[in-house]
Design a protein around this motif. Structure first.
Motif, PDB file in Angstrom:
ATOM      1  N   VAL A  71       0.845  -1.204   0.000  1.00 52.86           N
ATOM      2  CA  VAL A  71       0.000   0.000   0.000  1.00 52.86           C
ATOM      3  C   VAL A  71       0.875   1.247   0.000  1.00 52.86           C
ATOM      4  CG1 VAL A  71      -1.596   1.351   1.414  1.00 52.86           C
ATOM      5  CG2 VAL A  71      -2.033  -1.058   1.016  1.00 52.86           C
ATOM      6  N   LEU A  72       1.924   1.259   0.812  1.00 49.98           N
ATOM      7  CA  LEU A  72       2.818   2.416   0.856  1.00 49.98           C
ATOM      8  C   LEU A  72       3.489   2.651  -0.489  1.00 49.98           C
ATOM      9  CD1 LEU A  72       4.505   2.025   4.364  1.00 49.98           C
ATOM     10  CD2 LEU A  72       2.752   3.661   3.669  1.00 49.98           C
ATOM     11  N   LYS A  73       3.914   1.571  -1.151  1.00 50.55           N
ATOM     12  CA  LYS A  73       4.523   1.700  -2.479  1.00 50.55           C
ATOM     13  C   LYS A  73       3.526   2.281  -3.475  1.00 50.55           C
ATOM     14  CE  LYS A  73       7.664  -2.203  -2.005  1.00 50.55           C
ATOM     15  NZ  LYS A  73       7.928  -3.577  -2.441  1.00 50.55           N
ATOM     16  N   GLU A  78       1.490   6.869  -6.743  1.00 49.36           N
ATOM     17  CA  GLU A  78       0.406   7.795  -7.067  1.00 49.36           C
ATOM     18  C   GLU A  78       0.831   9.234  -6.805  1.00 49.36           C
ATOM     19  OE1 GLU A  78      -3.213   4.684  -6.033  1.00 49.36           O
ATOM     20  OE2 GLU A  78      -2.881   6.422  -4.739  1.00 49.36           O
ATOM     21  N   THR A  79       1.549   9.464  -5.711  1.00 46.59           N
ATOM     22  CA  THR A  79       2.032  10.800  -5.403  1.00 46.59           C
ATOM     23  C   THR A  79       3.013  11.268  -6.460  1.00 46.59           C
ATOM     24  OG1 THR A  79       1.764  10.385  -3.049  1.00 46.59           O
ATOM     25  CG2 THR A  79       3.207  12.208  -3.664  1.00 46.59           C
ATOM     26  N   ARG A  80       3.899  10.383  -6.888  1.00 47.66           N
ATOM     27  CA  ARG A  80       4.879  10.733  -7.901  1.00 47.66           C
ATOM     28  C   ARG A  80       4.202  11.066  -9.222  1.00 47.66           C
ATOM     29  NH1 ARG A  80       8.637   6.169  -8.785  1.00 47.66           N
ATOM     30  NH2 ARG A  80       9.032   6.455  -6.586  1.00 47.66           N
ATOM     31  N   GLU A  81       3.141  10.326  -9.570  1.00 42.40           N
ATOM     32  CA  GLU A  81       2.413  10.610 -10.799  1.00 42.40           C
ATOM     33  C   GLU A  81       1.717  11.962 -10.725  1.00 42.40           C
ATOM     34  OE1 GLU A  81       1.452   5.973 -11.955  1.00 42.40           O
ATOM     35  OE2 GLU A  81      -0.198   7.348 -11.553  1.00 42.40           O
ATOM     36  N   GLN A  82       1.190  12.311  -9.554  1.00 39.52           N
ATOM     37  CA  GLN A  82       0.550  13.616  -9.393  1.00 39.52           C
ATOM     38  C   GLN A  82       1.575  14.737  -9.492  1.00 39.52           C
ATOM     39  OE1 GLN A  82      -1.445  13.367  -5.656  1.00 39.52           O
ATOM     40  NE2 GLN A  82      -3.134  12.142  -6.443  1.00 39.52           N
ATOM     41  N   GLN A  83       2.800  14.458  -9.077  1.00 44.59           N
ATOM     42  CA  GLN A  83       3.842  15.476  -9.121  1.00 44.59           C
ATOM     43  C   GLN A  83       4.443  15.630 -10.510  1.00 44.59           C
ATOM     44  OE1 GLN A  83       6.546  14.204  -6.073  1.00 44.59           O
ATOM     45  NE2 GLN A  83       5.352  15.102  -4.432  1.00 44.59           N
ATOM     46  N   ASN A  84       4.053  14.779 -11.444  1.00 43.83           N
ATOM     47  CA  ASN A  84       4.585  14.866 -12.794  1.00 43.83           C
ATOM     48  C   ASN A  84       3.865  15.912 -13.629  1.00 43.83           C
ATOM     49  OD1 ASN A  84       6.610  13.014 -12.441  1.00 43.83           O
ATOM     50  ND2 ASN A  84       5.406  11.282 -13.154  1.00 43.83           N
ATOM     51  N   GLU A  85       3.199  16.827 -12.962  1.00 41.12           N
ATOM     52  CA  GLU A  85       2.576  17.932 -13.657  1.00 41.12           C
ATOM     53  C   GLU A  85       3.674  18.855 -14.160  1.00 41.12           C
ATOM     54  OE1 GLU A  85      -0.216  19.807 -11.079  1.00 41.12           O
ATOM     55  OE2 GLU A  85      -1.308  17.946 -10.720  1.00 41.12           O
TER      56      GLU A  85
END
Length: 170
Positions: A71-73, A78-85
């Protein structure tokens, strides 16, 4: 080999401790409860032979730990994908309305007038501090005044500008 009934009893007896364990890993009790439930679903029908209830409990803790780390991974991805803005500087700026341009131009004109009315030493101190990024010590050395006087000059000019801006906002 431990039967399904024994596995169920081990789970029920240790459910609260398992949730606390998963909560420490995940930082969320709600997610921990879901993880413990998933762990039981993977644990109960297992056809592995385990020697004792202690080994069975260790196996259950291992399942909870692995599911929690998964779950942590997933959250990290997901956080990294959101930061790829795209970076903010690559996004187009909104075009200001004519009214906004007039308001800003008027404020700049009024600030320039206030700065022009200030004594030369006070104006230079403000410009060096706010626009040049100089420290009060550097301003004092440049103007051959004390640091306290340099601070007073900058503060006086800033108060006049702020008073003008606040007065116009009302």
């Amino acid at each position: 080999m431990i039967d399904v009934e024994t596995r169920h009893e081990v789970y029920i007896a240790n459910r609260t401790a398992l949730i606390a364990y998963a909560t420490r890993i995940l930082g969320s009790r709600e997610t921990a409860e879901d993880i413990v439930q998933d762990a039981f679903l993977r644990f109960a029908p297992a056809n592995t032979s385990m020697g004792s209830a202690t080994q069975t409990l260790a196996y259950l803790y291992k399942i909870v730990r692995n599911l929690s780390l998964d779950v942590l991974k997933r959250q990290k991805l997901e956080t990294r994908e959101q930061q790829n803005e795209p970076p903010y500087w690559s996004l187009p700026n909104g075009v200001p309305t004519p009214e906004e341009v007039v308001v800003v131009s008027d404020e700049v004109r009024q600030i320039a007038q206030i700065l022009g009315d200030l004594p030369m030493e006070v104006r230079v101190a403000l410009e060096m501090h706010r626009f040049g990024g100089y420290t009060l010590e550097e301003i004092a050395a440049h103007l051959d005044i004390s640091v306290a006087t340099a601070h007073r000059h900058v503060r006086t000019a800033m108060v006049r500008v702020a008073t003008m801006l606040i007065g116009n906002a009302s």
